[in-house]
Design an enzyme around this catalytic site. Structure first.
Site, PDB file in Angstrom:
ATOM      1  N   CYS A  33      -3.089   4.690 -10.130  1.00 31.09           N
ATOM      2  CA  CYS A  33      -3.061   5.857  -9.249  1.00 31.09           C
ATOM      3  C   CYS A  33      -3.261   6.947  -9.874  1.00 31.09           C
ATOM      4  O   CYS A  33      -3.306   8.124  -9.065  1.00 31.09           O
ATOM      5  CB  CYS A  33      -1.524   5.673  -8.620  1.00 31.09           C
ATOM      6  SG  CYS A  33      -0.328   5.613 -10.147  1.00 31.09           S
TER       7      CYS A  33
ATOM      8  N   GLU B 128      -9.474   7.616  -2.850  1.00 34.88           N
ATOM      9  CA  GLU B 128      -9.050   7.109  -3.971  1.00 34.88           C
ATOM     10  C   GLU B 128     -10.229   6.079  -4.213  1.00 34.88           C
ATOM     11  O   GLU B 128     -10.282   5.017  -3.649  1.00 34.88           O
ATOM     12  CB  GLU B 128      -7.696   6.578  -3.629  1.00 34.88           C
ATOM     13  CG  GLU B 128      -6.912   6.238  -5.001  1.00 34.88           C
ATOM     14  CD  GLU B 128      -5.588   5.591  -4.644  1.00 34.88           C
ATOM     15  OE1 GLU B 128      -5.444   5.317  -3.751  1.00 34.88           O
ATOM     16  OE2 GLU B 128      -4.910   5.709  -5.574  1.00 34.88           O
TER      17      GLU B 128
ATOM     18  N   LYS C 225       8.961  -8.175  -4.427  1.00 36.46           N
ATOM     19  CA  LYS C 225       8.020  -8.755  -3.724  1.00 36.46           C
ATOM     20  C   LYS C 225       6.613  -8.247  -4.406  1.00 36.46           C
ATOM     21  O   LYS C 225       6.350  -7.020  -4.170  1.00 36.46           O
ATOM     22  CB  LYS C 225       7.871  -8.279  -2.139  1.00 36.46           C
ATOM     23  CG  LYS C 225       7.450  -9.180  -1.306  1.00 36.46           C
ATOM     24  CD  LYS C 225       6.061  -9.421  -1.463  1.00 36.46           C
ATOM     25  CE  LYS C 225       4.858  -8.388  -1.042  1.00 36.46           C
ATOM     26  NZ  LYS C 225       3.563  -8.569  -1.467  1.00 36.46           N
TER      27      LYS C 225
ATOM     28  N   GLU D 198       6.196   5.618  -4.347  1.00 37.20           N
ATOM     29  CA  GLU D 198       5.157   5.993  -5.265  1.00 37.20           C
ATOM     30  C   GLU D 198       3.882   5.492  -4.807  1.00 37.20           C
ATOM     31  O   GLU D 198       3.556   4.436  -4.868  1.00 37.20           O
ATOM     32  CB  GLU D 198       5.367   5.271  -6.754  1.00 37.20           C
ATOM     33  CG  GLU D 198       6.696   5.457  -7.281  1.00 37.20           C
ATOM     34  CD  GLU D 198       6.641   6.892  -7.843  1.00 37.20           C
ATOM     35  OE1 GLU D 198       5.556   7.433  -8.111  1.00 37.20           O
ATOM     36  OE2 GLU D 198       7.800   7.419  -8.213  1.00 37.20           O
TER      37      GLU D 198
HETATM   38  P1  NAP Z   1      -1.108  -1.819  -1.083  1.00 36.59           P
HETATM   39  O1  NAP Z   1      -2.217  -2.412  -0.590  1.00 36.59           O
HETATM   40  O2  NAP Z   1      -0.169  -0.701  -0.445  1.00 36.59           O
HETATM   41  O3  NAP Z   1       0.045  -3.241  -1.528  1.00 36.59           O
HETATM   42  C1  NAP Z   1       1.160  -2.709  -2.333  1.00 36.59           C
HETATM   43  C2  NAP Z   1       1.966  -3.631  -2.054  1.00 36.59           C
HETATM   44  O4  NAP Z   1       2.371  -3.666  -0.711  1.00 36.59           O
HETATM   45  C3  NAP Z   1       1.678  -5.229  -2.256  1.00 36.59           C
HETATM   46  O5  NAP Z   1       2.986  -6.075  -2.710  1.00 36.59           O
HETATM   47  C4  NAP Z   1       1.130  -5.550  -0.988  1.00 36.59           C
HETATM   48  O6  NAP Z   1       1.294  -6.951  -0.996  1.00 36.59           O
HETATM   49  C5  NAP Z   1       2.181  -5.044  -0.275  1.00 36.59           C
HETATM   50  N1  NAP Z   1       1.786  -4.778   1.349  1.00 36.59           N
HETATM   51  C6  NAP Z   1       0.231  -4.634   1.637  1.00 36.59           C
HETATM   52  N2  NAP Z   1       0.469  -4.569   3.108  1.00 36.59           N
HETATM   53  C7  NAP Z   1       1.638  -4.538   3.494  1.00 36.59           C
HETATM   54  C8  NAP Z   1       2.398  -4.227   4.778  1.00 36.59           C
HETATM   55  N3  NAP Z   1       1.585  -4.246   5.820  1.00 36.59           N
HETATM   56  N4  NAP Z   1       3.601  -4.452   4.796  1.00 36.59           N
HETATM   57  C9  NAP Z   1       4.314  -4.385   3.637  1.00 36.59           C
HETATM   58  N5  NAP Z   1       3.927  -4.781   2.573  1.00 36.59           N
HETATM   59  C10 NAP Z   1       2.547  -4.729   2.391  1.00 36.59           C
HETATM   60  O7  NAP Z   1      -1.744  -1.154  -2.647  1.00 36.59           O
HETATM   61  P2  NAP Z   1      -2.366  -2.052  -3.772  1.00 36.59           P
HETATM   62  O8  NAP Z   1      -3.648  -2.125  -3.412  1.00 36.59           O
HETATM   63  O9  NAP Z   1      -1.735  -3.349  -4.157  1.00 36.59           O
HETATM   64  O10 NAP Z   1      -2.248  -1.007  -4.839  1.00 36.59           O
HETATM   65  C11 NAP Z   1      -3.051   0.326  -4.885  1.00 36.59           C
HETATM   66  C12 NAP Z   1      -2.399   1.148  -4.608  1.00 36.59           C
HETATM   67  O11 NAP Z   1      -1.194   1.509  -5.214  1.00 36.59           O
HETATM   68  C13 NAP Z   1      -3.339   2.594  -4.657  1.00 36.59           C
HETATM   69  O12 NAP Z   1      -3.139   3.415  -3.584  1.00 36.59           O
HETATM   70  C14 NAP Z   1      -2.450   3.279  -5.992  1.00 36.59           C
HETATM   71  O13 NAP Z   1      -2.779   4.516  -5.958  1.00 36.59           O
HETATM   72  C15 NAP Z   1      -0.932   2.845  -5.622  1.00 36.59           C
HETATM   73  N6  NAP Z   1      -0.311   2.933  -6.887  1.00 36.59           N
HETATM   74  C16 NAP Z   1       0.664   4.041  -6.802  1.00 36.59           C
HETATM   75  C17 NAP Z   1       1.309   4.154  -7.863  1.00 36.59           C
HETATM   76  C18 NAP Z   1       2.368   5.310  -8.244  1.00 36.59           C
HETATM   77  O14 NAP Z   1       2.987   5.258  -9.106  1.00 36.59           O
HETATM   78  N7  NAP Z   1       2.349   6.530  -7.544  1.00 36.59           N
HETATM   79  C19 NAP Z   1       1.217   3.361  -8.965  1.00 36.59           C
HETATM   80  C20 NAP Z   1       0.378   2.156  -9.046  1.00 36.59           C
HETATM   81  C21 NAP Z   1      -0.408   2.192  -7.755  1.00 36.59           C
HETATM   82  P3  NAP Z   1      -0.325  -7.665  -0.885  1.00 36.59           P
HETATM   83  O15 NAP Z   1      -0.503  -7.758  -2.256  1.00 36.59           O
HETATM   84  O16 NAP Z   1       0.503  -9.196  -0.565  1.00 36.59           O
HETATM   85  O17 NAP Z   1      -1.012  -7.260   0.250  1.00 36.59           O
END
Ligand code: NAP
Length: 486
Positions: free
Chosen positions: A293, A390, A183, A259
């Site tokens: 991240c 962040e 997804k 992650e």
């Molecule tokens: P996000 O809002 O948490 O979304 C990540 C994924 O989860 C997307 O596919 C999103 O779908 C989905 N999602 C959102 N709300 C959800 C819910 N209530 N239930 C289930 N799935 C849900 O994060 P992002 O804004 O895409 O990415 C940025 C974040 O990722 C930052 O915090 C960054 O630090 C972290 N990150 C961590 C790593 C690591 O390796 N530690 C690497 C890269 C990024 P939608 O897009 O449709 O909302």
């Protein structure tokens, strides 16, 4: 506004339907994918429903046993072909990433190379799966341990590395013998759909990799996590969403690899090579325009070199040309969407109001696209929200510190623990401080830690488990212990 034509990837058009069981499946609903540099609509993509997600789990469950029964060599060769196809299609995939994510073409090319490496690395790991044989201490029994694929895996990925976050999960899952449902983030589903096509072209059987974009992320992942056939959740994204998913996964006791977010400190000591520290800072801060991240989020610089560091960093940041990532001269693309830009602008304003000095950037331009300039904030007061949250944007807050102890205490004063960067000319001091930092990874005189062969991941609220290296494949396997005497 309609956008530019999408590139073909490996000679194939990019599908905009769901990929389920090898078929392109239409959905009742669709959603637009936006070019963040212009605001133009690039494509309308099928939005999977909870019923579509269950159909994808059906396909993964049906194909899983045959895939698990293939030889490691067979799986290895499919992944190797996927690596080769991705390298051949690198320019197309990179252009697609720039269009839907906004990053610069140089960053996108680097991402594609990194992403393809996960296929190559796990092609190599697939044939190195081992077990162990031990002897029970007090009986004649032998302890035979093998590893089995964990089963159907739900992979949920973010928008900031639309290719690499997908391959970092698909590579080890397939190598271990698992079938998957991916997804992707709704901001960047096209790259994931293109990768699904590359895997089909590489000979991965129908149903082993399913791709279900959706604008109803919560509903589709809940549907999968309620299904007892799903045995693994591998999630990359924010800590906030990770926490929600961990709660849901608890119902069926699903194995979770998480992650999550970071708040990386970047420490510069007075014995550091300042040129190297500024180069490292530019890399750690500005890859993907700060939307990583691993992005350096807070700079703690020893007082004796703080002014000089700020001055050199401000010059380097001020020189970056901002614009569409497709222009090879551009070093800073737009943020992912308008709310991301608003959030970054508000954080900068609040930090200046709290007494910080603006040394570069600080004002969003008008016009189309979600641009925000490279910004440096000096003399940031302790307690400013920019140091705790962040940022996910091109903003570098700098704080002067007196001692090593103060630097380490400030670096560790966060619920996050993904990565820290540390610059010193004294290697033994660097290694000693690396141990004191409460993070899963440390860049020691390095502004980049991402490496497919290394275990990537965080401690504290930055995550559970590791991706990459040998550890990455273990997340998709369960040890099986057989007690036997002979
Ligand atoms: P996000 O809002 O948490 O979304 C990540 C994924 O989860 C997307 O596919 C999103 O779908 C989905 N999602 C959102 N709300 C959800 C819910 N209530 N239930 C289930 N799935 C849900 O994060 P992002 O804004 O895409 O990415 C940025 C974040 O990722 C930052 O915090 C960054 O630090 C972290 N990150 C961590 C790593 C690591 O390796 N530690 C690497 C890269 C990024 P939608 O897009 O449709 O909302």
């Amino acid at each position: 506004m309609s956008g530019p034509e999408l590139p073909r990837v490996g000679g194939r058009p990019i599908p905009t339907e769901l990929l389920i069981g090898g078929d392109r499946v239409a959905a009742a609903d669709r959603f637009p994918v936006i070019d963040p540099a212009t605001g133009a609509v690039l494509a309308e993509v099928a939005s999977g429903s909870p019923a579509d997600m269950i159909m994808a789990v059906d396909a993964a469950a049906a194909s899983g046993p045959d895939w698990a029964a293939t030889t490691p060599r067979h799986r290895s060769e499919a992944l190797r072909r996927a690596y080769e196809l991705m390298v051949e299609a690198a320019d197309d995939v990179a252009r697609l990433i720039v269009l839907e994510n906004g990053k610069t073409i140089a960053d996108a090319r680097a991402e594609v190379a990194y992403a393809a490496e996960f296929f190559r690395w796990y092609a190599e790991e697939a044939v190195r799966l081992d077990g162990s044989l031990g002897r029970a201490p007090s009986s004649g029994n032998r302890i035979l341990v093998t590893h089995q694929p964990i089963g159907v895996s739900l992979l949920v990925t973010p928008w900031n590395f639309p290719a690499a976050m997908a391959t970092r999960k698909i590579g080890p899952a397939l190598a271990a013998g698992c079938s998957v449902v991916l997804k992707p983030a709704s901001d960047t589903p096209l790259t994931a759909l293109a990768i699904g096509e590359l895997l089909r072209a590489a000979g991965v059987p129908d149903g082993v990799v399913n791709v279900v974009p959706s604008r109803r992320a919560g509903a589709v992942s809940s549907a999968a996590l309620r299904d007892p056939r799903v045995r693994k959740l591998s999630f990359t994204g924010s800590t906030e969403v990770g926490r929600l998913l961990l709660r849901e996964a608890a119902e069926q006791i699903v194995s979770c690899s998480m992650e999550l977010g970071g708040n990386a400190p970047f420490l510069v000591f007075d014995d550091a090579d300042l040129d190297a520290a500024v180069d490292g800072a530019m890399l750690a801060k500005m890859r993907n325009g700060g939307q990583a991240c691993t992005a350096a989020n807070r700079f703690y610089v020893q007082r004796a070199v703080a002014d000089e560091f700020v001055s050199r960093l401000s010059t380097a940041m001020g020189r970056l040309r901002m614009g569409s990532g497709l222009d090879p001269e551009v070093a800073l693309g737009p943020l992912i969407n308008s709310s991301a830009r608003e959030k970054v602008g508000e954080l900068v304003e609040a930090t200046v109001d709290a007494g910080a000095r603006l040394r570069a950037g600080g004002r969003a331009p008008g016009g189309d696209g979600f641009f925000y300039p490279a910004t440096v904030l000096a003399d940031v007061p302790g307690g400013a929200p920019v140091l705790a949250e962040e940022i996910f944007g091109p903003v570098a807050p700098v704080v002067a510190v007196e001692t090593e102890e103060e630097a380490i205490a400030l670096a560790n004063a966060t619920e996050y623990g993904l990565v820290a960067y540390l610059y010193t000319g004294n290697l033994s001091r660097g290694l000693r401080l690396a141990e004191a930092l409460e993070t899963g990874m440390v860049g020691l005189n390095q502004g980049l830690v991402s490496e497919p062969a290394a275990p990537f991941g965080g401690v504290k609220q930055s995550g559970l488990g590791r991706e990459g290296g040998h550890a990455g494949i273990e997340e998709f396997m369960e040890p099986k212990y057989v007690a036997v005497a002979w």
